[in-house]
Enzyme design. Structure first.
Site, PDB file in Angstrom:
ATOM      1  N   ASP A 212       0.814  -1.213   0.000  1.00  0.00           N
ATOM      2  CA  ASP A 212       0.000   0.000   0.000  1.00  0.00           C
ATOM      3  C   ASP A 212       0.852   1.271   0.000  1.00  0.00           C
ATOM      4  O   ASP A 212       0.706   2.115   0.864  1.00  0.00           O
ATOM      5  CB  ASP A 212      -0.917  -0.056   1.233  1.00  0.00           C
ATOM      6  CG  ASP A 212      -1.859   1.131   1.333  1.00  0.00           C
ATOM      7  OD1 ASP A 212      -2.354   1.582   0.295  1.00  0.00           O
ATOM      8  OD2 ASP A 212      -2.083   1.608   2.466  1.00  0.00           O
TER       9      ASP A 212
ATOM     10  N   GLU B 108       3.935  -7.708   7.631  1.00  0.00           N
ATOM     11  CA  GLU B 108       2.654  -8.337   7.353  1.00  0.00           C
ATOM     12  C   GLU B 108       2.688  -9.468   6.349  1.00  0.00           C
ATOM     13  O   GLU B 108       1.904  -9.467   5.393  1.00  0.00           O
ATOM     14  CB  GLU B 108       1.646  -7.277   6.889  1.00  0.00           C
ATOM     15  CG  GLU B 108       1.391  -6.221   7.926  1.00  0.00           C
ATOM     16  CD  GLU B 108       0.086  -5.467   7.695  1.00  0.00           C
ATOM     17  OE1 GLU B 108      -0.444  -5.524   6.586  1.00  0.00           O
ATOM     18  OE2 GLU B 108      -0.393  -4.835   8.648  1.00  0.00           O
TER      19      GLU B 108
ATOM     20  N   TYR C  39      -6.094  -2.920  13.273  1.00  0.00           N
ATOM     21  CA  TYR C  39      -7.008  -1.872  12.832  1.00  0.00           C
ATOM     22  C   TYR C  39      -8.422  -2.060  13.376  1.00  0.00           C
ATOM     23  O   TYR C  39      -9.402  -1.807  12.682  1.00  0.00           O
ATOM     24  CB  TYR C  39      -6.992  -1.797  11.291  1.00  0.00           C
ATOM     25  CG  TYR C  39      -5.686  -1.193  10.797  1.00  0.00           C
ATOM     26  CD1 TYR C  39      -5.508   0.185  10.780  1.00  0.00           C
ATOM     27  CD2 TYR C  39      -4.616  -1.998  10.412  1.00  0.00           C
ATOM     28  CE1 TYR C  39      -4.304   0.756  10.372  1.00  0.00           C
ATOM     29  CE2 TYR C  39      -3.414  -1.442  10.006  1.00  0.00           C
ATOM     30  CZ  TYR C  39      -3.262  -0.062   9.985  1.00  0.00           C
ATOM     31  OH  TYR C  39      -2.079   0.508   9.587  1.00  0.00           O
TER      32      TYR C  39
ATOM     33  N   GLU D 244       1.478  -0.654  14.065  1.00  0.00           N
ATOM     34  CA  GLU D 244       0.508   0.080  13.248  1.00  0.00           C
ATOM     35  C   GLU D 244      -0.839   0.042  13.940  1.00  0.00           C
ATOM     36  O   GLU D 244      -1.233  -1.006  14.476  1.00  0.00           O
ATOM     37  CB  GLU D 244       0.322  -0.548  11.854  1.00  0.00           C
ATOM     38  CG  GLU D 244       1.466  -0.294  10.907  1.00  0.00           C
ATOM     39  CD  GLU D 244       1.207  -0.825   9.490  1.00  0.00           C
ATOM     40  OE1 GLU D 244       0.026  -0.914   9.084  1.00  0.00           O
ATOM     41  OE2 GLU D 244       2.184  -1.150   8.813  1.00  0.00           O
TER      42      GLU D 244
ATOM     43  N   TRP E  48       0.035   4.363  12.744  1.00  0.00           N
ATOM     44  CA  TRP E  48       0.116   4.448  11.286  1.00  0.00           C
ATOM     45  C   TRP E  48      -0.655   5.665  10.837  1.00  0.00           C
ATOM     46  O   TRP E  48      -1.833   5.727  11.134  1.00  0.00           O
ATOM     47  CB  TRP E  48      -0.465   3.183  10.642  1.00  0.00           C
ATOM     48  CG  TRP E  48      -0.145   3.043   9.187  1.00  0.00           C
ATOM     49  CD1 TRP E  48      -1.004   3.170   8.138  1.00  0.00           C
ATOM     50  CD2 TRP E  48       1.136   2.746   8.633  1.00  0.00           C
ATOM     51  NE1 TRP E  48      -0.335   2.974   6.961  1.00  0.00           N
ATOM     52  CE2 TRP E  48       0.975   2.717   7.234  1.00  0.00           C
ATOM     53  CE3 TRP E  48       2.413   2.534   9.169  1.00  0.00           C
ATOM     54  CZ2 TRP E  48       2.043   2.466   6.360  1.00  0.00           C
ATOM     55  CZ3 TRP E  48       3.453   2.285   8.309  1.00  0.00           C
ATOM     56  CH2 TRP E  48       3.265   2.245   6.928  1.00  0.00           C
TER      57      TRP E  48
ATOM     58  N   LYS F  79      -4.002   8.062   6.531  1.00  0.00           N
ATOM     59  CA  LYS F  79      -3.889   7.773   7.964  1.00  0.00           C
ATOM     60  C   LYS F  79      -2.816   8.610   8.649  1.00  0.00           C
ATOM     61  O   LYS F  79      -2.533   8.426   9.836  1.00  0.00           O
ATOM     62  CB  LYS F  79      -3.621   6.280   8.203  1.00  0.00           C
ATOM     63  CG  LYS F  79      -4.805   5.410   7.794  1.00  0.00           C
ATOM     64  CD  LYS F  79      -4.686   3.995   8.273  1.00  0.00           C
ATOM     65  CE  LYS F  79      -5.782   3.137   7.686  1.00  0.00           C
ATOM     66  NZ  LYS F  79      -5.648   2.924   6.219  1.00  0.00           N
TER      67      LYS F  79
HETATM   68  C1  GCB Z   1      -1.162  -2.143   6.817  1.00  0.00           C
HETATM   69  C2  GCB Z   1       0.110  -2.046   6.052  1.00  0.00           C
HETATM   70  C3  GCB Z   1       0.391  -0.637   5.575  1.00  0.00           C
HETATM   71  C4  GCB Z   1      -0.905   0.001   5.062  1.00  0.00           C
HETATM   72  C5  GCB Z   1      -1.901   0.054   6.211  1.00  0.00           C
HETATM   73  C6  GCB Z   1      -3.233   0.660   5.782  1.00  0.00           C
HETATM   74  O1  GCB Z   1      -1.403  -3.034   7.557  1.00  0.00           O
HETATM   75  O2  GCB Z   1       1.219  -2.545   6.755  1.00  0.00           O
HETATM   76  O3  GCB Z   1       1.370  -0.688   4.560  1.00  0.00           O
HETATM   77  O4  GCB Z   1      -0.688   1.265   4.518  1.00  0.00           O
HETATM   78  O5  GCB Z   1      -2.143  -1.246   6.659  1.00  0.00           O
HETATM   79  O6  GCB Z   1      -3.439   1.841   5.961  1.00  0.00           O
HETATM   80  O7  GCB Z   1      -4.066  -0.068   5.229  1.00  0.00           O
END
Ligand code: GCB
Length: 614
Positions: free
Chosen positions: A182, A425, A485, A520, A565, A584
């Site tokens: 991403d 990840e 998340y 994150e 993050w 984010k």
């Molecule tokens: C994650 C990834 C990161 C993404 C983030 C997201 O888990 O490690 O590279 O940018 O989520 O914001 O989805």
């Protein structure tokens, strides 16, 4: 691998500037572009990603090869009785390098340096340097991509009856990179390019290790290990002086490539209170006009994971910070000292003390700044986007091992680096044979980190939101690093439910008994969106999300850090979940604070670097 430097014995010639540039084919490039001036080139600044530097061509959508070219003018005096090396701080993701039409070699991997000895190939006067670079990512590269537009046609709702026919059509008509990660696939000569000159007998490498410390101002013992290159140099020619920050020599050793040195009243390198020494290594005249010299900075500090604590200089450290990206307007991932200095000042402003180089090793100058500013780094390989079929791929394992060796070889002396991240990840929580293959893949990589790091720093694999009961890898690492998340991708918009689910998981990690940190957690936030009850994407929601989740972290003394993050918004591939990239950031992409940044600043300024939960 030593960073090039100019000193009494060495010269660095920067090859930064505006190069000539052309896009080439998806799978190759014309060989005549490597030994004759490029026809109708466009200007391209180096260092810098090429993607956002030209508006007549859609370079963001480019797939495959490009060619960079420039002439290198060399004074005859520079080549006299010396060794000449051509160094690329990085070329993203694969490169073929040609000098005066002759191929010097190739390099795979876009985030670590490589070099060629050009002593017998460089002419006094004008030389033609050409570099062909491939931006494709696939199942054999790190980071990982999906060739053939699988993401377009791989799903049931792609709207066509035959997925295979769709993939074939896409490959033929609209080939493009489909990153399994991403962040935008910025490519090209993202970092500096240098020609450097050393004596023929030279210092090839230096490792400095803190062996033992007392308190601040007490004696400390450091070890050094010098590798010599070329012919004629002998261990007896080596001299090491330890110079303190005021320029005074405080200890010395001679006559051996390796040994221990005691610093009588050592200043320790601490987060927020950095102190740097320089090991001035000289190689006496080995029958040549000049001997060699290299000035290696280092810090006196120790790192240890003990029980459920992360100790720096024997004291329990609490990580406050974020994952970052090398990302900015116009430069893409191009190294930019103004941005680095600005980011470091924002890290201080926020009261943070650390970051992870998500998701690849950064340019060396950022580590130099963090050494100097006392900011702690978790250094990460570009192994992002891996999944289970890859854990039986021997060639990928070899490449991954090489990347780990090269990253540690490059960054081993930086006091700011306190932990190595082997991957971000990898997907491996499916259970059964799939989880076991992942364990077989990552265990030797963890052991490799321990084996090749002269400072013996801890290793981790940063794990994704998963079925943690089936994840066999994360719990075997020195520190458990979690990307979670709850409240965003899971239990979206419901922070009560998010905190409940988070705590269910935390109970699981409590049983495992390792130190745990969050690497994150976050919420996309578009600056300027507000609401009295703060729904998703609003600045209020992001602020509330961090307040609620951080409060849960505070309840457990074995949670040793919070790296949210992300530091700032950043560019990504287009997609229905991305509004001008990933939002984010607690800062916008142009580094203005969102509401949450003020909340975090207040929180982090009140949390000490050491002993927060002791
Ligand atoms: C994650 C990834 C990161 C993404 C983030 C997201 O888990 O490690 O590279 O940018 O989520 O914001 O989805």
């Amino acid at each position: 691998m030593l960073y090039p430097q100019t000193n009494a014995a060495r010269t660095v010639v920067s090859l930064d500037g505006v190069w000539n540039f052309r896009t080439a084919g998806a799978t190759d490039y014309p060989t005549e572009w490597t030994d004759a001036p490029l026809p109708e080139p466009m200007p391209m600044a180096v260092p810098g990603s090429y993607n956002d530097q030209n508006d007549e061509t859609n370079l963001r959508a480019h797939y495959g090869w490009v060619v960079y070219q420039r002439t290198v003018e060399v004074p005859a005096a520079l080549l006299k009785n010396s060794r000449a090396v051509l160094r690329f701080d990085a070329a993203t993701h694969a490169a073929d390098v040609y000098l005066n039409g002759e191929k010097l070699g190739s390099h795979k991997g876009g985030f670590l340096p490589f070099e060629f000895d050009v002593t017998d190939k460089l002419k006094a006067g004008s030389n033609l340097l050409a570099v062909a670079i491939d931006n494709r990512v696939n199942q054999s590269t790190l980071p990982v991509g999906n060739e053939g537009n699988v993401a377009f046609f791989g799903s049931d709702n792609a709207g066509i009856p035959s997925v295979e026919a769709g993939k074939q059509w896409a490959l033929e008509h609209t080939p493009q990179n489909m990153p399994n990660f991403d962040f935008f696939n910025f490519a090209g000569l993202n970092r500096h390019v240098e020609l450097y000159i050393t004596p023929k007998s030279y210092i090839a490498d230096i490792a400095v290790i803190t062996k033992s410390i007392g308190g601040e101002g007490e004696p400390a013992v450091i070890g050094y290990d010098v590798t010599l290159g070329g012919e004629g140099a002998a261990p007896a020619d080596v001299h090491v002086s330890i110079v303190d920050a005021s320029g005074a020599t405080v200890a010395e050793a001679s006559g051996a490539t390796a040994g221990d040195i005691e610093i009588p009243a050592a200043h320790l390198w601490n987060p927020g209170a950095a102190y740097l020494y320089t090991a001035v290594v000289t190689l006496a005249d080995a029958g040549e006009e000049v001997g060699d010299e290299y000035r290696q900075t280092f810090g006196v500090r120790t790192i240890e994971v003990k029980g459920r604590q992360f100790l720096i200089n024997g004291k329990p450290f609490y990580f406050k910070g974020f994952g970052k990206h090398e990302d900015s307007f116009f430069h893409g991932r191009g190294t930019d000292q103004v941005l680095n200095v600005k980011d470091v000042s924002l890290i201080h402003w926020l009261g943070a003390n650390s970051f992870r180089t998500s998701h690849y090793p950064y340019a060396e100058n950022m580590y130099d700044l963090c050494d100097r500013e006392g900011i702690v780094i978790i250094d990460e390989t570009p192994a992002v986007g891996m999944s289970w079929p890859q854990y039986t791929d021997k060639a990928l394992f070899e490449h991954h091992s090489q990347v780990i060796r090269d990253m540690i070889a490059r960054d081993k002396n930086h006091p700011c680096v306190v932990m190595w991240s082997i991957a971000n990840e990898p997907w491996y929580d499916q259970g059964g044979e799939k989880s076991e293959n992942a364990l077989k893949y990552f265990t030797p990589l963890r052991d490799l980190v321990h084996e090749v790091d002269p400072q013996g720093r801890p290793a981790t694999v940063v794990c994704c939101q998963n079925d943690y009961t089936k994840d066999l890898v994360t719990r075997t690492m020195d520190v458990v690093c979690l990307n979670r998340y709850y409240g965003w991708y899971n239990l979206s918009g419901n922070l009560d439910a998010a905190c409940y689910a988070l705590n269910v998981e935390l109970d699981f990690w409590d049983e495992i008994g390792k130190p745990v940190m969050f690497t994150e957690y976050g919420a996309d936030t578009v600056e300027g969106i507000h609401g009295t009850h703060g729904e998703m994407f609003s600045e209020e929601y992001q602020r509330e999300y961090f307040a609620r989740v951080d409060a849960e972290f505070d309840k457990r003394d074995w949670i040793i850090g919070e790296q949210l993050w992300n530091f700032a918004d950043f560019s990504t591939i287009q997609g229905p979940m991305r509004v001008e990239g990933n939002r984010k950031g607690i800062l916008t992409r142009d580094r203005q604070p969102k509401m949450a940044a003020h909340f975090l600043r207040d929180r982090w300024k009140a949390i000490p670097d050491f002993g927060y939960k002791a």
